[in-house]
Design an enzyme around this catalytic site. Structure first.
Site, PDB file in Angstrom:
ATOM      1  N   LYS A 280       0.819  -1.215   0.000  1.00 19.37           N
ATOM      2  CA  LYS A 280       0.000   0.000   0.000  1.00 19.37           C
ATOM      3  C   LYS A 280       0.849   1.260   0.000  1.00 19.37           C
ATOM      4  O   LYS A 280       2.025   1.255   0.370  1.00 19.37           O
ATOM      5  CB  LYS A 280      -0.983  -0.037   1.165  1.00 19.37           C
ATOM      6  CG  LYS A 280      -2.001  -1.162   0.960  1.00 19.37           C
ATOM      7  CD  LYS A 280      -3.261  -1.025   1.745  1.00 19.37           C
ATOM      8  CE  LYS A 280      -4.289  -2.060   1.263  1.00 19.37           C
ATOM      9  NZ  LYS A 280      -5.520  -2.057   2.043  1.00 19.37           N
ATOM     10  N   ARG A 315      -3.032 -10.662   4.480  1.00 17.81           N
ATOM     11  CA  ARG A 315      -3.428 -10.671   3.068  1.00 17.81           C
ATOM     12  C   ARG A 315      -2.276 -10.064   2.268  1.00 17.81           C
ATOM     13  O   ARG A 315      -1.922  -8.893   2.462  1.00 17.81           O
ATOM     14  CB  ARG A 315      -4.717  -9.865   2.874  1.00 17.81           C
ATOM     15  CG  ARG A 315      -5.264  -9.864   1.452  1.00 17.81           C
ATOM     16  CD  ARG A 315      -6.583  -9.105   1.374  1.00 17.81           C
ATOM     17  NE  ARG A 315      -7.166  -9.158   0.047  1.00 17.81           N
ATOM     18  CZ  ARG A 315      -6.911  -8.261  -0.924  1.00 17.81           C
ATOM     19  NH1 ARG A 315      -6.086  -7.246  -0.697  1.00 17.81           N
ATOM     20  NH2 ARG A 315      -7.487  -8.391  -2.111  1.00 17.81           N
TER      21      ARG A 315
END
Length: 341
Positions: A280, A315
């Site tokens: 991210k 994840r």
């Protein structure tokens, strides 16, 4: 909304004091908790002073979901069958490439394969239902026909897509809207082996415009508590629910860091916790990695910090690298028996 919150102070130290309690039945333990109130008060209390109902919920083992126990860290491998995902858009958009990548992740040790056909990156547009189904259901069916028995989650906000995914062989619904985008998805999830509820402020198109919270940790906790209750009302038992604080979904860098730092609070919901930070943008800002594909080291660092707080599921895009890091982390802190984790 409780008004008083209890964040267990997690430890993985091998020297465990008498009276320490297991954290969610996993590898971490706790004997103290931070007591937090909405008016900004915070103090440290003994585990014995935490209300019994909360103490039990923080400590009891989590039930298996889709056949997976949570006494060891689990990896969810990301498969985006989209042309526009922020990190790997277009790389696995074709069915052949998607199936091959899913099989490679399973072989590398992914415990769950998360298959999504709609990008939820900041600024993303809604994908038509039929297109999302076309991108995902045939891939799931192909994997099942190819004898891949790894649990599969269908990453969708939509009931019709979830229904098609389950029919093709998926086990879990992974909904970034926590059943707020399409309330009919709750009834679909009730037929699944599991449901993941994620917090997001706003929708992908606008969520990063100007996210604000009174207290991000407590606000996200309250939201997920309410969404777990909504899922239960829709027929999904709490012991089949996973919660995800939604790193990067309507959050600033400081919001993200606060959530990771305090993520053990979410054990109070009585559900396994999923952390999705892989590649991210804030990792690139802090770690100096402009290219998303080079953010595996930062992603792993955050993942290991979460595992130290008892978080059960990471994840990830980079399954091989993360699996190796988790194996060494476990061997260092918990010993090694000569086998693979």
């Amino acid at each position: 909304m409780t008004g008083v919150y209890y964040r267990p102070v997690a430890s993985i130290d091998p020297v465990r004091p008498a009276g320490a309690l297991s954290l969610a039945g996993g590898w971490a333990w706790w004997d103290r908790a931070e007591r937090i109130t909405r008016d900004g008060q915070s103090d440290l209390i003994a585990a014995a002073d935490v209300p019994e109902e909360v103490r039990i919920r923080l400590s009891v083992p989590r039930a298996p979901i889709a056949g997976l126990s949570f006494d060891t860290p689990r990896l969810m491998g990301i498969l985006n069958t989209t042309p526009d995902s922020f990190s790997d858009g277009g790389q696995h958009a074709g069915q052949t490439q998607a199936v091959a990548h899913a099989k490679a992740m399973a072989a590398a040790g992914a415990d769950i394969l998360d298959i999504g056909g709609e990008s939820t990156r900041p600024g993303a547009d809604v994908v038509p239902d039929t297109e999302e189904i076309t991108r995902t259901a045939p891939v799931i069916e192909n994997l099942r026909n190819g004898s891949v028995d790894t649990p599969i989650s269908i990453d969708t906000r939509k009931a019709v897509v979830g229904t098609a995914g389950l029919a093709a062989g998926a086990n879990i619904i992974n909904d970034v809207s926590a059943l707020t985008y399409d309330t009919d998805l709750g009834a679909v999830a009730a037929r699944a082996g599991g449901l993941c509820l994620m917090h997001a402020q706003g929708d992908p198109k606008t969520m990063q415009a100007d996210p604000r919270y009174d207290d991000v940790l407590l606000d996200v906790y309250d939201y997920l508590e309410a969404r777990v209750a909504a899922a239960e009302a829709a027929g999904v038992p709490r012991d089949r629910i996973i919660v995800d604080p939604g790193i990067g979904f309507g959050k600033t860098i400081q919001h993200n860091l606060t959530l990771v730092r305090g993520i053990s609070l979410f054990h109070g919901l009585g559900c396994p916790i999923l952390l999705g930070v892989s590649r991210k943008g804030f990792i690139g800002v802090i770690g100096g990695a402009q290219d998303a594909a080079t953010r595996a080291p930062g992603s792993i660092a955050l993942g290991l910090a979460a595992l130290a707080q008892g978080v059960q599921i990471l994840r990830v895009h980079d399954v091989v690298e993360t699996r190796q890091a988790v194996a060494l982390w476990q061997a260092t802190h918990m010993g090694w028996d000569g086998g693979w984790i």
